[in-house]
Motif scaffolding. Sequence first.
Motif, PDB file in Angstrom:
ATOM      1  N   UNK A 109       4.637 -17.923   5.472  1.00  0.00           N
ATOM      2  CA  UNK A 109       5.170 -16.610   5.088  1.00  0.00           C
ATOM      3  C   UNK A 109       6.658 -16.592   4.773  1.00  0.00           C
ATOM      4  N   UNK A 110       7.411 -17.526   5.310  1.00  0.00           N
ATOM      5  CA  UNK A 110       8.867 -17.481   5.199  1.00  0.00           C
ATOM      6  C   UNK A 110       9.382 -18.603   4.283  1.00  0.00           C
ATOM      7  N   UNK A 111      10.147 -18.269   3.250  1.00  0.00           N
ATOM      8  CA  UNK A 111      10.730 -19.307   2.382  1.00  0.00           C
ATOM      9  C   UNK A 111      11.720 -20.194   3.142  1.00  0.00           C
ATOM     10  N   UNK A 112      11.784 -21.462   2.743  1.00  0.00           N
ATOM     11  CA  UNK A 112      12.698 -22.417   3.360  1.00  0.00           C
ATOM     12  C   UNK A 112      13.754 -22.822   2.330  1.00  0.00           C
ATOM     13  N   UNK A 161      13.254 -12.381  10.527  1.00  0.00           N
ATOM     14  CA  UNK A 161      13.914 -13.323   9.612  1.00  0.00           C
ATOM     15  C   UNK A 161      13.151 -13.384   8.297  1.00  0.00           C
ATOM     16  N   UNK A 162      13.873 -13.380   7.175  1.00  0.00           N
ATOM     17  CA  UNK A 162      13.236 -13.454   5.856  1.00  0.00           C
ATOM     18  C   UNK A 162      13.413 -14.810   5.174  1.00  0.00           C
ATOM     19  N   UNK A 163      14.226 -15.700   5.773  1.00  0.00           N
ATOM     20  CA  UNK A 163      14.427 -17.026   5.179  1.00  0.00           C
ATOM     21  C   UNK A 163      14.913 -17.986   6.255  1.00  0.00           C
ATOM     22  N   UNK A 185      23.197 -11.066   3.077  1.00  0.00           N
ATOM     23  CA  UNK A 185      22.395 -11.448   4.247  1.00  0.00           C
ATOM     24  C   UNK A 185      23.289 -11.876   5.406  1.00  0.00           C
ATOM     25  N   UNK A 186      22.804 -11.642   6.612  1.00  0.00           N
ATOM     26  CA  UNK A 186      23.457 -12.160   7.810  1.00  0.00           C
ATOM     27  C   UNK A 186      22.858 -13.528   8.135  1.00  0.00           C
ATOM     28  N   UNK A 187      23.685 -14.424   8.654  1.00  0.00           N
ATOM     29  CA  UNK A 187      23.233 -15.770   8.999  1.00  0.00           C
ATOM     30  C   UNK A 187      23.136 -15.900  10.515  1.00  0.00           C
ATOM     31  N   UNK A 188      21.956 -16.282  10.999  1.00  0.00           N
ATOM     32  CA  UNK A 188      21.741 -16.478  12.431  1.00  0.00           C
ATOM     33  C   UNK A 188      21.580 -17.967  12.709  1.00  0.00           C
ATOM     34  N   UNK A 189      22.554 -18.554  13.373  1.00  0.00           N
ATOM     35  CA  UNK A 189      22.513 -19.970  13.715  1.00  0.00           C
ATOM     36  C   UNK A 189      21.717 -20.116  15.010  1.00  0.00           C
ATOM     37  N   UNK A 243      16.383  -9.899   1.705  1.00  0.00           N
ATOM     38  CA  UNK A 243      16.683 -10.925   2.698  1.00  0.00           C
ATOM     39  C   UNK A 243      17.902 -10.482   3.507  1.00  0.00           C
ATOM     40  N   UNK A 244      17.649  -9.794   4.593  1.00  0.00           N
ATOM     41  CA  UNK A 244      18.741  -9.281   5.418  1.00  0.00           C
ATOM     42  C   UNK A 244      19.199 -10.299   6.455  1.00  0.00           C
ATOM     43  N   UNK A 245      18.316 -11.235   6.824  1.00  0.00           N
ATOM     44  CA  UNK A 245      18.688 -12.230   7.834  1.00  0.00           C
ATOM     45  C   UNK A 245      18.126 -13.602   7.485  1.00  0.00           C
TER      46      UNK A 245
END
Length: 273
Positions: A265-268, A235-237, A178-182, A148-150
Amino acid sequence: MNILLPTDFSQNSWNAISYAVDFFKNIHANFYIIHINNLELEEVVSNGNVIEKKKSNTTIQSFQILLQKLQQHETNAKHNFYTSVEDGNFIESIRLHVVEKSINFIVMGTQGNSNFKEATVGSHTTDVITKVKCPILVVPENARYKSVSEIAFPTDFNTGYKTKIVSTLKRVSHFNQSALSVLYVSKKSEELSEIQQNNKLFLQGQLQDIPHSFHYKVNSTLEEAVQSFVVQHDVQMIAMMAKNLNFFQHILFHPVAKKISYHKEIPFLVLHE
């Protein structure tokens, strides 16, 4: 770290357990795998006669199969596993475990054995999200773990960010570096209100010690904006605040168009105050 893994022995449930073991691979963690039998009896009609039987007939065998799968999964010396079967109300049992085991995260699949596939999220998972104040990682049926990189954090900046929300975001970011993208989404180009601007500045200040970035997308629907962002940024999450019902309903519970695939496909990660 204490992780609660409710299971109904469905494939989606196993997928969530497998994902959790991999996601927390760098963390010393206790995994509590529980199966909760509803106390109500189900009625089965056979040759015109109503026969009552408990829903837990195959529980022992199902747990044996699950444990065999875990043994075949890549082992991790940092992880301990505990299993239990109990009867009772599902939500009350979950709440009790959260308190007694000092649970930090709950991990569940989006769907169980109900086969009600029209819903994006099944009834049990929906109940836990809305009625249990504990961070919950919801794992869709097609999600497969990869680093989970982003992590995307959709928000409208209208709601203040309590310390618990921010600290959980930062904690999850540290798990896998992981990096957080707001992500702020608007239907038209417009400036932030004073309240929105103040909330954004507060969040910027709180996130200084982790990799983060702020993004702005103009789109007619929130779902399309999130889908586009997920694809463009790999995005992985996706993280969301449970308190922000508008985002919640659209991203997780809204009827999904065919071109929207992130929900499969993407976990929440759902955050509670």
